[in-house]
Write an enzyme that holds these catalytic residues in place. Structure first.
Site, PDB file in Angstrom:
ATOM      1  CB  ILE A  43      -0.894   0.063   1.275  1.00  0.00           C
ATOM      2  CG1 ILE A  43      -2.066   1.133   1.045  1.00  0.00           C
ATOM      3  CG2 ILE A  43      -0.181   0.181   2.526  1.00  0.00           C
ATOM      4  CD1 ILE A  43      -3.086   1.094   2.172  1.00  0.00           C
ATOM      5  CE  LYS A  44       3.688   1.768   5.201  1.00  0.00           C
ATOM      6  NZ  LYS A  44       2.901   2.939   5.902  1.00  0.00           N
ATOM      7  CG  ASP A  45       3.884   0.746  -4.372  1.00  0.00           C
ATOM      8  OD1 ASP A  45       4.748   0.782  -3.719  1.00  0.00           O
ATOM      9  OD2 ASP A  45       3.506  -0.229  -5.305  1.00  0.00           O
ATOM     10  CB  ALA A  48       6.009   6.040  -2.173  1.00  0.00           C
TER      11      ALA A  48
END
Length: 451
Positions: A43-45, A48
């Protein structure tokens, strides 16, 4: 033709998957938001890209600059994709609790990785928070992301993840359950969902060793709640600005063991190969089942991919070493680790040889042998007593300070009998597997078997 201009164009629109077997005890529809479908497998994409683009718009990050961030691995991977596409350098500062796979992946996509100790205070100069901040001050043309306090983190989920969930559930979502680390996901998604329907409940998953649950319930930041834990990506020993406690309806804590066990269950029962925070999240759903009704739609978010934890919860030896495998322990042989090697010393060897082996293998006792077999044991107690009497004991033969030999038992000896044999006279026991194959059992091995 239908294609993305670059890999960043494939972020988002991840599937919502109904859970069936693992949630059979829950009287509600439970749907998993599987974020491993993002190109960076987490999910961090999402945040970012948002954080970088907002930094560019604000003049904080200039062409050819260096991105610096303290990360548990997943944010680093998302930033790496952005850095590759947009032409930035990336330095990731990570703590030594994170899996080797995460570190290797970051290096594989061109990031410089600096590993810091986990068991230090956040403001300690060695902590990964402090090191990342210091590097940003020392590195020319650099930008410190600071995902914990960067408002673009939660804004990404307010603008993207929240609306996605609302559309995918046709506005029928009643509960959102997610692990809390930086707080961006729960706060951003929660804010959007509650604006659509104030009755939607937002539940955070915390871990033992983290401050979130108690702080939410009492407003007290209790340092006694802080201690090392294994689960990656959730929990904190500080209060990130991205955690909006007013949006969160409650927390439930999940143990390291349950997080690991339920991560494996997700793979075997649902075919969903995800990381440890997902195991914690689904166990949290089961712990909260009394809050759900038959018509409810419960969405639980799975952060990242199981491929980053192959050497951890998906490795039987790693699980067994931590007592996370629920294996039946009834006989002496059940207490022996597969990688356990019996280290011995000969009667005529010098004491310092025994000391060297104890240091090398991090053990506290060594069985002593001669041509006839086991004739004694040298342990910390005998060494200490001998040293008090003679400071030159290291150059004496082992036979002069060894104690009587350890008891030898059969591999089928009941565990209850084994535990009774270990006492002040016997620091360990030898198991005879036949064909001159022996293994040792210590107090540690018995304690390790306690679940």
């Amino acid at each position: 033709m239908n294609y993305a201009d670059n890999i960043l164009g494939t972020i988002g629109s991840t599937p919502l998957v109904k859970l069936n077997k693992i949630t059979r005890e829950v009287d509600a529809l439970v749907l998993a938001k599987v974020e491993t479908f993002n190109p960076g497998n987490s999910i961090k994409d999402r945040m970012a890209v948002k954080m970088v683009e907002d930094a560019e718009a604000g003049g904080l990050l200039k062409p050819g600059g260096t991105i610096i961030e303290g990360t548990s691995g997943n944010t680093g991977m998302g930033l790496a994709l952005v850095a590759i596409v947009k032409g930035y350098k990336l330095i990731c500062v990570i703590n030594d609790k994170q899996s080797k796979e995460k570190i290797d992946i970051l290096r594989a996509v061109g990031a410089e990785v600096i590993v810091c100790p986990t068991s230090v205070e956040p403001d300690d100069p060695r902590s990964y928070y402090s090191v990342a901040k210091r590097l940003s001050e020392e590195t020319p043309d650099s930008w410190y992301v600071n995902q914990y306090d960067n408002p673009s983190n939660s804004l990404a989920h307010y603008e993207q993840t929240g609306p996605e969930l609302w559309r995918q559930t046709d506005g029928k979502i009643t509960h959102f359950v997610v692990g809390v680390g930086t707080g961006g996901t729960i706060s951003g998604v929660g804010k959007y969902l509650k604006e659509q329907n104030p009755d939607i409940k937002i539940w955070g998953i915390d871990t033992y060793g983290s401050v979130f649950k108690k702080y939410h319930e009492t407003g007290v930041f209790d340092e006694n709640e802080i201690y090392p834990y294994i689960t990656e990506g959730i929990g904190e020993d500080l209060l990130p600005e991205n955690v909006d406690f007013s949006i969160i309806d409650g927390f439930t804590k999940v143990t390291d063991k349950d997080a690991a066990v339920y991560t494996r269950k997700l793979a075997k029962e649902e075919g969903i190969f995800v990381g440890g925070s997902a195991g914690a999240a689904i166990k949290g759903v089961l712990q909260l089942k009394e809050h759900f009704k038959p018509d409810d739609v419960v969405v639980v978010l799975f952060h990242d991919s199981g491929s980053r934890y192959i050497g951890k919860m998906f490795n039987d030896d790693w699980m067994r070493e931590r007592g996370f495998l629920d294996e039946e322990v009834t006989k002496a042989e059940d207490l022996v680790r597969n990688d356990q090697e019996l280290i011995t010393v000969q009667t005529e060897e010098l004491v310092y040889h025994a000391i060297e082996r104890m240091r090398k293998y991090n053990i506290s006792q060594i069985p002593v042998k001669d041509a006839s077999g086991f004739v004694g044991v040298i342990d910390e107690t005998s060494l200490f007593r001998a040293y008090v009497e003679n400071k030159d004991v290291a150059n004496k033969p082992v036979k002069e300070i060894m104690r009587p030999p350890l008891p030898v038992i059969d591999r089928t000896t009941p565990v209850d009998k084994v535990s009774k044999l270990i006492n002040k006279d016997n620091s360990a026991i030898l198991i005879n597997f036949g064909n001159d194959n022996y293994h040792i059992i210590t107090k540690h091995d018995i304690i390790r078997a306690i679940h």
